[in-house]
Write a protein that holds these residues in place. Sequence first.
Motif, short mmCIF file in Angstrom:
data_model
loop_
_atom_site.label_atom_id
_atom_site.label_comp_id
_atom_site.label_asym_id
_atom_site.label_seq_id
_atom_site.Cartn_x
_atom_site.Cartn_y
_atom_site.Cartn_z
N LEU A 1 41.97 -34.00 -0.24
CA LEU A 1 42.92 -35.00 -1.58
C LEU A 1 44.66 -34.33 -0.69
CD1 LEU A 1 41.48 -32.71 -5.26
CD2 LEU A 1 42.93 -35.44 -4.44
N ALA A 2 44.60 -33.82 0.19
CA ALA A 2 46.01 -33.78 1.33
C ALA A 2 46.37 -34.69 1.38
CB ALA A 2 46.14 -32.43 2.03
N ASP A 3 45.36 -35.32 2.45
CA ASP A 3 45.40 -36.93 3.42
C ASP A 3 45.70 -37.77 2.18
OD1 ASP A 3 44.98 -35.10 5.44
OD2 ASP A 3 42.62 -36.40 5.59
N LEU A 4 45.43 -37.72 1.16
CA LEU A 4 45.93 -38.85 0.33
C LEU A 4 47.21 -38.89 -0.42
CD1 LEU A 4 42.71 -39.36 -1.51
CD2 LEU A 4 43.45 -41.09 -0.30
N VAL A 5 48.10 -37.56 -0.11
CA VAL A 5 48.60 -36.88 -1.15
C VAL A 5 50.29 -37.80 0.01
CG1 VAL A 5 49.68 -34.75 -2.11
CG2 VAL A 5 48.32 -35.23 -2.57
N ALA A 6 49.56 -36.76 0.88
CA ALA A 6 50.59 -37.05 1.98
C ALA A 6 50.45 -38.93 2.96
CB ALA A 6 49.53 -36.55 3.76
N VAL B 1 48.77 -49.33 8.70
CA VAL B 1 48.25 -47.88 9.69
C VAL B 1 49.74 -47.05 9.95
CG1 VAL B 1 48.05 -47.85 11.88
CG2 VAL B 1 46.52 -48.67 10.28
N TYR B 2 51.01 -48.31 9.73
CA TYR B 2 52.15 -47.40 9.92
C TYR B 2 52.53 -46.40 9.46
CZ TYR B 2 53.20 -51.79 13.58
OH TYR B 2 53.68 -51.99 14.00
N GLU B 3 52.85 -46.54 8.20
CA GLU B 3 53.44 -45.67 6.74
C GLU B 3 51.98 -45.00 6.30
OE1 GLU B 3 55.75 -48.47 3.86
OE2 GLU B 3 56.19 -49.29 5.44
N LEU B 4 51.02 -45.36 6.24
CA LEU B 4 50.01 -43.98 5.62
C LEU B 4 48.83 -43.15 6.43
CD1 LEU B 4 49.20 -46.35 2.48
CD2 LEU B 4 51.42 -44.16 2.79
N THR B 5 48.85 -44.09 8.11
CA THR B 5 47.96 -43.20 8.56
C THR B 5 46.96 -43.47 8.15
OG1 THR B 5 48.21 -40.99 8.52
CG2 THR B 5 49.24 -42.05 10.04
N ALA B 6 46.25 -44.55 7.40
CA ALA B 6 45.40 -45.35 6.34
C ALA B 6 44.52 -46.43 7.48
CB ALA B 6 45.90 -45.46 5.23
#
Length: 464
Positions: free
Chosen positions: A45-50, A347-352
């Motif tokens: 959850l912390a990752d998704l919020v960040a 990847v750039y904006e969310l490191t996703a």
Amino acid sequence: MSSKGEQARNEILRFLRATRGEVRFADIAERLRGRVTEKTVQRRLADLVAQGLVARTGEPKRYAYSAPVPQDPPASSDQFRTATVDDVVPLSDAAHAILAHLRLPGEQRTPVGYRRDFLDAYVPNETPYLPEAIRKHLNAIGTIPDEPGETFGNTVLADIHQRLLIDLSWASSRLEGNTYSLLDTQRLLDLDEMAEGKDAVEATMILNHRDAIRFLIENRTRLAVDRHTLLNLHATLSRDLMPDPADEGRLRRKLVRIGQSVYVPPSFPQVIEEVFRQIVEKARAIDDPIEQSFFLLVHLPYLQPFTDVNKRTSRLAANIPLMKAGIAPLSFLDVPERLYIRGVLGVYELTAIDLLRDVFVWTYERSCAHYVARRQELRMTNSKRLAYRDALTRATRDVVQRKTSTDDATILVLAGRDIPETDAADFVRLVRENLARLHEETIARYGIGLAEYHAWKSSQPPRQ
């Protein structure tokens, strides 16, 4: 991220999107009970919020969470509207959430800088980006087994790599806005003919790709993911394309901005140098070639280690592990351009990595399918090479010794025998392939002397 952690992340997104409202932590934890711990739920959850994929409201210990449901935006105003061609790529829920974020106007997306903890969290062979099942699948389809009487390593793979010169030179250039067609690209690479009405910069970009791919092919048994190789790749790809030639093959010492994105790459040369070294070290430690390929595709563009030509460098670098392993290369043929770019922006904006991963898996499957088809074509070509062996040798030799034209009619006359109309086009193509691959070490098979070869080479028109 571990596979369990990733599953938890995807399940959280699905749950929040399905509820279409705010949900307490206790309800989310209950939904995942028995599969992951509450601490894992908290971390995801912390990752998704960040990353901006989940909204959090309220006070600590009383937080409520919600996630937007991706909607198709108006076609007239959204540059990130999902095109029909994008629909062919199966996307996970997490990938759709990234697309939802990127549909927001730039002023509604929070500017972000480089997150080194994204790279720090990756442990080679312990926290893979690609689940084991996907890695096994891609390795399996990338390995094309020999058939009776056929040596893949010496024949089929060599032919595939030659085809890669054209496929990847065109596809990678297209992803940078190059307008050459695949046929134009083949004529440029085979015959040094520039397409009419095209900018010389476009031809330079494609020729740079050819030279860089040739470098990989010729050195594939000695290749390594190391500083020397990556810098040389960049120097070759960026040749005569950089405003400052001193930036060719050199790590960035300047500030850069990313178009269409709120991401701001690192600007301090010392940080770029340190992180680049860390990327190389982690990449070299990865055992699986598919995982290693995807890792490079993620982290090289994210760092932006060069002033320009970063994505091109990453696409060719991603082929190094595949070539070393002797499996099918990654050509990027057919990849939906906008979806690939959005995967990189995620990847750039969310490191996703979810969207880029979905595109990577689909793209490698397509590449393998193309090269399976190429193998079938090669078997047919080899049968024709055998049937016209003497005529092909004679026509190739006569073109060189007489320094004559290579138009279709001339080649067919030089064959010294009647070529059936049904095979004429293939015969001409095979002669031109012989000429394109001719060098000092192969002239003896055609009965061509060294002086004759050099006289013919010097008679060829210079590249435009």
